[in-house]
Scaffold this motif. Structure first.
Motif, PDB file in Angstrom:
ATOM      1  N   ALA A 169      13.054  22.976 111.972  1.00  0.00           N
ATOM      2  CA  ALA A 169      13.581  24.094 112.761  1.00  0.00           C
ATOM      3  C   ALA A 169      15.106  24.147 112.681  1.00  0.00           C
ATOM      4  N   ALA A 170      15.738  22.973 112.729  1.00  0.00           N
ATOM      5  CA  ALA A 170      17.196  22.932 112.659  1.00  0.00           C
ATOM      6  C   ALA A 170      17.701  23.423 111.303  1.00  0.00           C
ATOM      7  N   LEU A 171      16.989  23.102 110.228  1.00  0.00           N
ATOM      8  CA  LEU A 171      17.393  23.559 108.902  1.00  0.00           C
ATOM      9  C   LEU A 171      17.249  25.075 108.768  1.00  0.00           C
ATOM     10  N   VAL A 172      16.198  25.621 109.348  1.00  0.00           N
ATOM     11  CA  VAL A 172      16.023  27.081 109.328  1.00  0.00           C
ATOM     12  C   VAL A 172      17.212  27.753 110.030  1.00  0.00           C
ATOM     13  N   GLY A 173      17.562  27.227 111.204  1.00  0.00           N
ATOM     14  CA  GLY A 173      18.710  27.782 111.923  1.00  0.00           C
ATOM     15  C   GLY A 173      20.003  27.617 111.154  1.00  0.00           C
ATOM     16  N   LEU A 174      20.161  26.472 110.488  1.00  0.00           N
ATOM     17  CA  LEU A 174      21.372  26.222 109.711  1.00  0.00           C
ATOM     18  C   LEU A 174      21.484  27.209 108.550  1.00  0.00           C
ATOM     19  N   ASN A 175      20.389  27.449 107.849  1.00  0.00           N
ATOM     20  CA  ASN A 175      20.418  28.397 106.729  1.00  0.00           C
ATOM     21  C   ASN A 175      20.722  29.813 107.210  1.00  0.00           C
ATOM     22  N   THR A 176      20.146  30.193 108.357  1.00  0.00           N
ATOM     23  CA  THR A 176      20.422  31.527 108.902  1.00  0.00           C
ATOM     24  C   THR A 176      21.901  31.672 109.262  1.00  0.00           C
ATOM     25  N   THR A 177      22.432  30.657 109.922  1.00  0.00           N
ATOM     26  CA  THR A 177      23.845  30.700 110.313  1.00  0.00           C
ATOM     27  C   THR A 177      24.751  30.656 109.085  1.00  0.00           C
ATOM     28  N   GLY A 178      24.325  29.920 108.050  1.00  0.00           N
ATOM     29  CA  GLY A 178      25.103  29.887 106.819  1.00  0.00           C
ATOM     30  C   GLY A 178      25.211  31.264 106.180  1.00  0.00           C
ATOM     31  N   ALA A 179      24.101  32.020 106.197  1.00  0.00           N
ATOM     32  CA  ALA A 179      24.140  33.385 105.659  1.00  0.00           C
ATOM     33  C   ALA A 179      25.089  34.257 106.480  1.00  0.00           C
ATOM     34  N   GLU A 180      25.097  34.067 107.802  1.00  0.00           N
ATOM     35  CA  GLU A 180      26.007  34.827 108.654  1.00  0.00           C
ATOM     36  C   GLU A 180      27.460  34.453 108.368  1.00  0.00           C
ATOM     37  N   ALA A 181      27.695  33.170 108.110  1.00  0.00           N
ATOM     38  CA  ALA A 181      29.064  32.729 107.797  1.00  0.00           C
ATOM     39  C   ALA A 181      29.557  33.357 106.503  1.00  0.00           C
ATOM     40  N   GLU A 182      28.680  33.445 105.495  1.00  0.00           N
ATOM     41  CA  GLU A 182      29.084  34.080 104.244  1.00  0.00           C
ATOM     42  C   GLU A 182      29.295  35.575 104.435  1.00  0.00           C
ATOM     43  N   ARG A 183      28.540  36.180 105.347  1.00  0.00           N
ATOM     44  CA  ARG A 183      28.754  37.598 105.656  1.00  0.00           C
ATOM     45  C   ARG A 183      30.143  37.782 106.283  1.00  0.00           C
ATOM     46  N   GLU A 184      30.525  36.877 107.164  1.00  0.00           N
ATOM     47  CA  GLU A 184      31.873  36.930 107.739  1.00  0.00           C
ATOM     48  C   GLU A 184      32.939  36.765 106.659  1.00  0.00           C
ATOM     49  N   ARG A 185      32.687  35.842 105.728  1.00  0.00           N
ATOM     50  CA  ARG A 185      33.657  35.609 104.658  1.00  0.00           C
ATOM     51  C   ARG A 185      33.810  36.863 103.794  1.00  0.00           C
ATOM     52  N   ASN A 186      32.700  37.481 103.441  1.00  0.00           N
ATOM     53  CA  ASN A 186      32.756  38.683 102.608  1.00  0.00           C
ATOM     54  C   ASN A 186      33.504  39.823 103.304  1.00  0.00           C
ATOM     55  N   ALA A 187      33.401  39.844 104.639  1.00  0.00           N
ATOM     56  CA  ALA A 187      34.127  40.855 105.411  1.00  0.00           C
ATOM     57  C   ALA A 187      35.546  40.416 105.751  1.00  0.00           C
ATOM     58  N   ARG A 188      35.959  39.253 105.219  1.00  0.00           N
ATOM     59  CA  ARG A 188      37.296  38.687 105.448  1.00  0.00           C
ATOM     60  C   ARG A 188      37.570  38.444 106.929  1.00  0.00           C
ATOM     61  N   LEU A 189      36.529  38.016 107.638  1.00  0.00           N
ATOM     62  CA  LEU A 189      36.676  37.727 109.062  1.00  0.00           C
ATOM     63  C   LEU A 189      36.849  36.241 109.329  1.00  0.00           C
ATOM     64  N   SER A 190      36.611  35.424 108.343  1.00  0.00           N
ATOM     65  CA  SER A 190      36.784  33.980 108.512  1.00  0.00           C
ATOM     66  C   SER A 190      37.118  33.382 107.156  1.00  0.00           C
ATOM     67  N   SER A 191      37.671  32.191 107.198  1.00  0.00           N
ATOM     68  CA  SER A 191      37.997  31.465 105.974  1.00  0.00           C
ATOM     69  C   SER A 191      37.533  30.029 106.131  1.00  0.00           C
ATOM     70  N   GLY A 192      37.604  29.297 105.055  1.00  0.00           N
ATOM     71  CA  GLY A 192      37.140  27.923 105.099  1.00  0.00           C
ATOM     72  C   GLY A 192      36.200  27.647 103.948  1.00  0.00           C
ATOM     73  N   PRO A 193      35.576  26.468 103.924  1.00  0.00           N
ATOM     74  CA  PRO A 193      34.713  26.096 102.798  1.00  0.00           C
ATOM     75  C   PRO A 193      33.496  27.000 102.691  1.00  0.00           C
ATOM     76  N   TYR A 194      32.987  27.121 101.470  1.00  0.00           N
ATOM     77  CA  TYR A 194      31.708  27.789 101.278  1.00  0.00           C
ATOM     78  C   TYR A 194      30.611  26.950 101.922  1.00  0.00           C
ATOM     79  N   THR A 195      29.634  27.621 102.468  1.00  0.00           N
ATOM     80  CA  THR A 195      28.563  26.905 103.176  1.00  0.00           C
ATOM     81  C   THR A 195      27.477  26.408 102.236  1.00  0.00           C
ATOM     82  N   GLY A 196      27.415  26.956 101.018  1.00  0.00           N
ATOM     83  CA  GLY A 196      26.342  26.603 100.097  1.00  0.00           C
ATOM     84  C   GLY A 196      26.185  25.106  99.857  1.00  0.00           C
ATOM     85  N   PRO A 197      27.257  24.369  99.519  1.00  0.00           N
ATOM     86  CA  PRO A 197      27.100  22.944  99.234  1.00  0.00           C
ATOM     87  C   PRO A 197      26.524  22.135 100.398  1.00  0.00           C
ATOM     88  N   VAL A 198      26.976  22.372 101.617  1.00  0.00           N
ATOM     89  CA  VAL A 198      26.458  21.595 102.738  1.00  0.00           C
ATOM     90  C   VAL A 198      25.012  21.985 103.044  1.00  0.00           C
TER      91      VAL A 198
END
Length: 376
Positions: free
Chosen positions: A211-240
């Motif tokens: 369950a925690a991994l499912v939530g992590l993957n969902t949040t990771g997709a949201e983080a990349e959506r923020e990055r694409n919209a230039r709303l946040s910066s930092g490491p890519y979430t894919g490797p973790v």
């Protein structure tokens, strides 16, 4: 009383993200209502409900909810209004037929693309509401779009301005939680090789990791959506995300290898090396979780490597003494699969070390570089 207050305060601090969401939803609902009343919208209720729906746990999730809700609303309103205007439906039978025409295609599309779920609801409202307030389908569609737009934009603005929560920062916390759950599961798995294991407790831990991994993957997709919209910066979430998933696979393989305890003669020789391996890997996982939470550099992985080398040396000694030759086929298969699984985990822990280092705060990394330069 003091102890109770401290306990409540500590609990509230641990729920800062949830508290922030509660504040944002409240502000969004109040703001949507005020704006809807100021604009003289006929049904402020829809503006308030929409603002609550699109105000999500993170900015990235709010962006997606706003986009989906607006697209679904506009599409459903246009389709519902077109059906209502082009097809007469004065009688009950005609109304039922028109309702089928309005609902069936949109429900089919929503089944294919769940982000369009609201389109069906909107079409029904546009079609049936004029029967209650004696308006026109076109006016109903326009009102509905205006109400939803006010609510959606209000909710999105509040998500940006009031205690904003970035999905990128949530990935760090959720990944740390996954690592802690893995540490607890690994303790149970490896101890099962010498004393048996608690199946119920292990299933609960494994379900929690899933369950925690499912939530992590969902949040990771949201983080990349923020990055694409230039709303946040930092490491890519894919490797973790990939590294935690591979570590989960390692746990599954170890679980299959440790389904029953080792033979007694192997337990006597491997109990101590396995205990050191357990302590080293579990400690590393928990220390890595703490480093992720605090934005610190990764812990030293040398204890893990040393413990695994000692275990491999003891296994080699057992094989050279011929103690593994008399093992049953399934026992021997699980025994050697355990060694392979631990080696795979070692490699994935090295990847975890790199991930934690990438997610460390820039100030921490700079301080470490200064220390190394001073030592040199």
């Amino acid at each position: 009383m003091t102890a109770s207050l401290k306990s409540i305060t500590a609990w509230l601090r641990s729920r800062k993200v949830e508290l922030g969401l509660g504040v944002r939803v409240t502000v969004a609902a109040m703001g949507a209502l005020v704006i809807a009343l100021a604009l003289g919208l006929k049904l402020p209720l829809w503006a308030v409900l929409t603002s609550i729906i699109v105000t999500q746990m993170s900015v990235g999730r709010s962006l997606k909810a706003t986009r989906d809700y607006l697209v679904g609303t506009v599409g459903g309103a246009l389709y519902g209004a077109a059906i209502a205007i082009l097809i007469p439906h004065n009688g009950e039978g005609a109304l039922l037929a028109v309702l089928v025409l309005a609902v069936a295609p949109l429900a089919f599309m929503a089944a294919i693309n769940p982000s369009l779920n609201v389109a069906t609801v909107t079409a029904i409202i546009v079609l049936l509401l004029p029967l209650m307030n004696h308006g026109t389908p076109l006016a109903s569609a326009i009102d509905r779009v205006l109400e939803v737009t006010v609510g959606a934009l209000t909710g999105l603005a509040v998500s940006f301005l009031v205690l904003p929560s970035r999905a990128h920062s949530q990935v760090r916390l959720m990944a740390a939680r996954v690592l802690e759950l893995m540490a607890s599961a690994l303790t149970e798995l490896l101890s099962g090789l010498t004393r048996g294991r608690d199946a119920d407790a292990l299933h609960k831990l494994q379900d929690g990791i899933g369950a925690a991994l499912v939530g992590l993957n969902t949040t990771g997709a949201e983080a990349e959506r923020e990055r694409n919209a230039r709303l946040s910066s930092g490491p890519y979430t894919g490797p973790v995300l990939r590294t935690t998933l591979r570590l989960r696979h390692d746990l599954v393989m170890i679980g299959r290898a440790s389904v029953v305890p080792l033979p007694v003669e192997l337990q006597q020789r491997l109990a101590a090396p396995l205990a050191r391996v357990t302590d080293a890997i579990v400690g590393y996982l928990r220390a890595s979780a703490a480093a992720l939470r605090g934005g610190m550099l990764p812990p030293a992985i040398l204890p893990v490597q040393s413990a695994l080398q000692a275990y491999a040396a003891e296994v080699a000694a057992l094989r050279s003494e011929g103690l593994t030759r008399g093992l049953a086929g399934d026992v021997a298969e699980r025994f050697f699969a355990l060694g392979f699984s631990l080696e795979q985990m070692r490699q994935n822990l090295k990847d975890l070390e790199r991930c934690v280092a990438v997610w460390a705060d820039a100030s921490v990394v700079q301080a470490r570089k200064i220390e190394e330069e001073e030592v040199e």
